[in-house]
Enzyme design. Structure first.
Site, PDB file in Angstrom:
ATOM      1  CG  ASP A  32      -1.939   1.072   1.232  1.00 62.01           C
ATOM      2  OD1 ASP A  32      -2.059   1.781   0.207  1.00 62.01           O
ATOM      3  OD2 ASP A  32      -2.634   1.231   2.250  1.00 62.01           O
ATOM      4  CG  ASP A  64      -3.377   3.905  -3.119  1.00 58.29           C
ATOM      5  OD1 ASP A  64      -4.212   2.996  -3.259  1.00 58.29           O
ATOM      6  OD2 ASP A  64      -3.482   4.800  -2.253  1.00 58.29           O
ATOM      7  CD  GLU A  65      -5.508  -0.814  -1.574  1.00 57.61           C
ATOM      8  OE1 GLU A  65      -5.191  -1.516  -0.586  1.00 57.61           O
ATOM      9  OE2 GLU A  65      -6.523  -0.107  -1.603  1.00 57.61           O
TER      10      GLU A  65
END
Length: 412
Positions: free
Chosen positions: A8, A102-103
């Site tokens: 993350d 974003d992960e």
């Protein structure tokens, strides 16, 4: 036992802006959707430390920190970093699932031995990020034996930390967590459980399943019992295994309420162009068209409406999509001002199985659309566009933060 990582990115949007602009490094930064927007959609590590977070209004943020830098979002910039992040992680295992912008999840069960174990992979990914993307771009990593617990682990040592949930410490971590900390258990369901006296995973595990069925039904009772034990048997969905999209859509929130018909019309036309382009990029066409509108009545009351229409033919051009969307809007007889507009196209089918039109006019439109798409992909979005879009402000496409359009983003 499987070894799953959840990676993350830390304060992703703001960190990318700090990396791109050294003047922002070390400063509280708030990302806003665009010029004139009043809500912060992401905050830097420095801003979070002083109480500024996602959802804080720009007015409140400036009260807390008059010197905060408010930066309009640039999703193309963020997505370019996402793609580099994916490429780095894919070096350590092909079993990778992109979860959002974003992960991602990484299954290193079969590959960790080649990189000095799990800790070696975590260290190498962090080093690669710093060297190839920038010193301000960091990620926190959760390690466990399934997706559920790996995701629960990643925020525990944020920012730039690593945390592992094992069978030995699982209950200790689970019983400290909020119910909504677990992916898949939303606030509405959490509220329902609270009303039943269930406030954490310990009490959720202890309640008899028959009692739970009365409150949430048999399906959720079974699923919640599994969550309370940290059980998750789902597999990672690799990029190449993402199922084909069933629909394409585009929404836009106007900067202020409007009753201006030309602006509403131009905005809808713009959104139709993008939705149709997404369908074409996936080599698909649809025959169900939908429209969503939200706004305010004269008395200030908020209102909304949504309609759709199914046609007998397949379409993939913005002009054809708009024709139906505008028909739906006129049928609404919208009673007030407009703030939000959304269009979508469903019942998608692969164009390879569709019959080509024999009409010369349609064939000409097909060739023209193909040429426009080629120019725009080569020289940038909206290099060439229908002249009707000149009537309003251009709305460029943007990456959804949750990557809800993964089927489109990874179509090619």
């Amino acid at each position: 036992m499987p070894i799953i990582l959840h990676l993350d990115m830390d304060s992703f949007f703001a960190s990318v802006e700090q990396q791109a602009n050294p003047a922002l490094a070390g400063r509280p930064v708030g990302i806003i959707k665009g010029e004139g927007r009043s809500c912060i959609i992401a905050a830097s590590k420095e801003a979070k430390k002083i109480g500024i977070k996602t959802g804080t209004s720009s007015y409140e943020a400036k009260k807390i920190c008059p010197g905060i830098a408010l930066v309009p979002s640039d999703f193309d910039k963020y997505y370019s970093v996402t793609k580099r992040f994916i490429e780095i992680c894919s070096r350590y295992s092909p079993d990778l699932e992109v979860f959002s912008i974003d992960e991602l999840f990484l299954n290193v069960t079969q590959t960790q031995a080649f990189f000095s174990g799990v800790s070696g992979i975590c260290q190498k990914i962090k080093e690669d990020l710093k060297r190839e993307v920038g010193e301000h771009i960091t990620c926190s990593i959760g390690i466990s034996y399934n997706r559920l617990l790996a995701k629960l682990a990643s925020p525990i040592n944020k920012p730039n930390g690593v945390f592992a949930i094992t069978p030995e410490n699982r209950d200790k971590v689970l019983f400290k967590a909020k119910l909504s900390d677990v992916c898949g258990l939303g606030h509405r369901l959490e509220k329902k459980l609270f009303s039943m006296g269930i406030t954490n995973f310990k009490s959720l595990r202890e309640i008899p399943i028959e009692n739970l069925k009365i409150g949430v039904g048999p399906f959720w009772a079974k699923e919640l019992k599994k969550l309370s034990c940290g059980e998750d048997d789902s597999f990672l969905t690799r990029v190449g295994e993402i199922s084909k999209a069933k629909s394409v859509s585009r929404t836009f929130t106007l900067y202020e309420n409007t009753k201006e018909v030309d602006l509403i019309k131009a905005t809808l036309r713009n959104l139709c162009e993008e939705a149709a382009f997404k369908a074409r990029e996936m080599k698909m066409a649809g025959r169900m068209v939908g429209l969503s509108v939200r706004g305010e009545l004269a008395n200030g009351e908020r209102t909304g409406d949504g309609r759709h229409k199914t046609v007998r033919y397949f379409l993939d051009k913005g002009s054809d999509l708009f024709e139906i969307v505008w028909e739906l809007f006129l049928k609404m007889k919208w009673p007030g001002s407009v703030r939000f507009l959304g269009v979508w196209m469903g019942l998608l089918a692969d164009k390879k199985i569709l019959t080509l039109s024999l009409f010369p006019e349609e064939q000409k439109k097909e060739k023209l659309t193909w040429a426009m798409d080629k120019v725009n992909k080569e020289f940038g979005e909206l290099t060439v566009y229908p002249a009707v879009l000149l009537k309003g402000k251009m709305i460029k496409s943007e990456v959804n933060g949750f990557l809800g359009d993964k089927a489109y983003r990874f179509a090619n």
